[in-house]
Design a protein around this motif. Structure first.
Motif, PDB file in Angstrom:
ATOM      1  N   CYS A  24      25.421 107.302  -7.095  1.00  0.00           N
ATOM      2  CA  CYS A  24      24.081 107.017  -6.588  1.00  0.00           C
ATOM      3  C   CYS A  24      24.139 106.075  -5.393  1.00  0.00           C
ATOM      4  O   CYS A  24      24.845 105.073  -5.410  1.00  0.00           O
ATOM      5  CB  CYS A  24      23.234 106.402  -7.705  1.00  0.00           C
ATOM      6  SG  CYS A  24      21.600 105.858  -7.173  1.00  0.00           S
ATOM      7  N   PHE A  58      26.276 109.735 -12.663  1.00  0.00           N
ATOM      8  CA  PHE A  58      25.232 109.393 -11.703  1.00  0.00           C
ATOM      9  C   PHE A  58      25.445 108.037 -11.056  1.00  0.00           C
ATOM     10  O   PHE A  58      25.444 107.914  -9.814  1.00  0.00           O
ATOM     11  CB  PHE A  58      23.860 109.433 -12.368  1.00  0.00           C
ATOM     12  CG  PHE A  58      22.742 109.002 -11.460  1.00  0.00           C
ATOM     13  CD1 PHE A  58      22.300 109.838 -10.441  1.00  0.00           C
ATOM     14  CD2 PHE A  58      22.156 107.752 -11.599  1.00  0.00           C
ATOM     15  CE1 PHE A  58      21.287 109.430  -9.581  1.00  0.00           C
ATOM     16  CE2 PHE A  58      21.138 107.341 -10.752  1.00  0.00           C
ATOM     17  CZ  PHE A  58      20.703 108.180  -9.745  1.00  0.00           C
ATOM     18  N   ALA A  86      18.339 103.473  -9.021  1.00  0.00           N
ATOM     19  CA  ALA A  86      19.312 103.182 -10.079  1.00  0.00           C
ATOM     20  C   ALA A  86      18.803 102.078 -10.992  1.00  0.00           C
ATOM     21  O   ALA A  86      18.871 102.188 -12.232  1.00  0.00           O
ATOM     22  CB  ALA A  86      20.651 102.807  -9.464  1.00  0.00           C
ATOM     23  N   ALA A 113      23.513 111.247  -5.067  1.00  0.00           N
ATOM     24  CA  ALA A 113      24.523 111.387  -6.111  1.00  0.00           C
ATOM     25  C   ALA A 113      25.077 112.807  -6.088  1.00  0.00           C
ATOM     26  O   ALA A 113      26.181 113.065  -6.565  1.00  0.00           O
ATOM     27  CB  ALA A 113      23.932 111.073  -7.485  1.00  0.00           C
ATOM     28  N   THR A 161      19.009 110.505  -4.263  1.00  0.00           N
ATOM     29  CA  THR A 161      19.875 109.323  -4.269  1.00  0.00           C
ATOM     30  C   THR A 161      21.255 109.629  -3.714  1.00  0.00           C
ATOM     31  O   THR A 161      22.121 108.751  -3.690  1.00  0.00           O
ATOM     32  CB  THR A 161      20.040 108.783  -5.699  1.00  0.00           C
ATOM     33  OG1 THR A 161      20.674 109.779  -6.504  1.00  0.00           O
ATOM     34  CG2 THR A 161      18.690 108.408  -6.305  1.00  0.00           C
TER      35      THR A 161
END
Length: 210
Positions: free
Chosen positions: A198, A194, A204, A64, A62
């Motif tokens: 993200c 996160f 998410a 992140a 993602t």
């Protein structure tokens, strides 16, 4: 670069030492470290090395995080777990030479350290020097010079192979036991770090629904 530190339960008490050494070295190179725990052996959330693999895959896929530092007693279990997930290329790193060669030859996005092996007097120095060698040169630069072209070619082949042999992360998440996924992310500090970083809304939304 955003770096995620992830530790499983058997090595959780070492979190303050590992985080300090990683943070000091990383920030000197302009990177930011996010401490995803475990933070102490008494944490409610009990990460196993398999959970480390899932958590690493979530933050890397993602975006992140750009790089993950993890490990377990031997470093082997966490390394195997991380490499079982899509979008993760983890190396087993025990010393500064391992660290340098992994970034230069393999150019992966995660390392797994053996935090219980030889971690006695001066253990924090080995950590510090190992982390320092992560950032001395751009990843994938190659070593030795005459092997650069072949190593970079092999890296591209491996990256392509993983796109064929691994399913997208969202499919993996939907196929796993929801309790396993929820237990992996069930920590207030995970949510704080996160979701702010993200870049995959579908993932998410799926995690929030748990």
């Amino acid at each position: 670069m955003k770096i995620a530190l992830i530790l499983e339960n058997s090595q959780a008490d070492k979190n303050p030492i590992i985080f300090r050494e990683l943070k000091n070295v990383s920030e000197a190179h302009g990177h930011t470290v996010f401490n995803y725990g475990m933070y102490t052996a008494g944490d409610k959330r009990r990460l196993t090395y398999v959970m480390n693999g899932l958590l690493a895959a979530i933050v890397l896929n993602t975006k992140a995080a750009d790089f993950v530092v993890t490990g377990c007693g031997t470093g082997e279990g966490a390394c195997l777990a991380l490499n079982s997930f899509p979008g993760v290329e983890c190396g087993h790193v025990a010393n500064p030479v391992d660290s340098y060669l992994f970034t230069q030859i393999n150019g992966g996005n995660a390392i797994s350290l053996p935090y219980a092996l030889g971690f006695g007097w001066g253990g924090e120095l080995n950590l510090r020097y190992t982390f320092e060698k992560l950032f001395v040169n751009k990843f994938g630069g190659g070593y030795p010079p005459e092997r650069v072209e072949a190593e970079q070619s092999n890296k591209k082949i491996l990256d392509h192979v993983k796109t064929i042999t691994h399913r997208p992360l969202i499919e993996v998440l939907k196929g796993l036991d929801p309790k396993f996924v929820k237990d992996t992310i069930d920590d207030p500090q995970f949510a704080e770090m996160f979701y702010a970083n993200c870049q995959d809304q579908e993932v998410a939304d799926f995690l929030k629904a748990l």
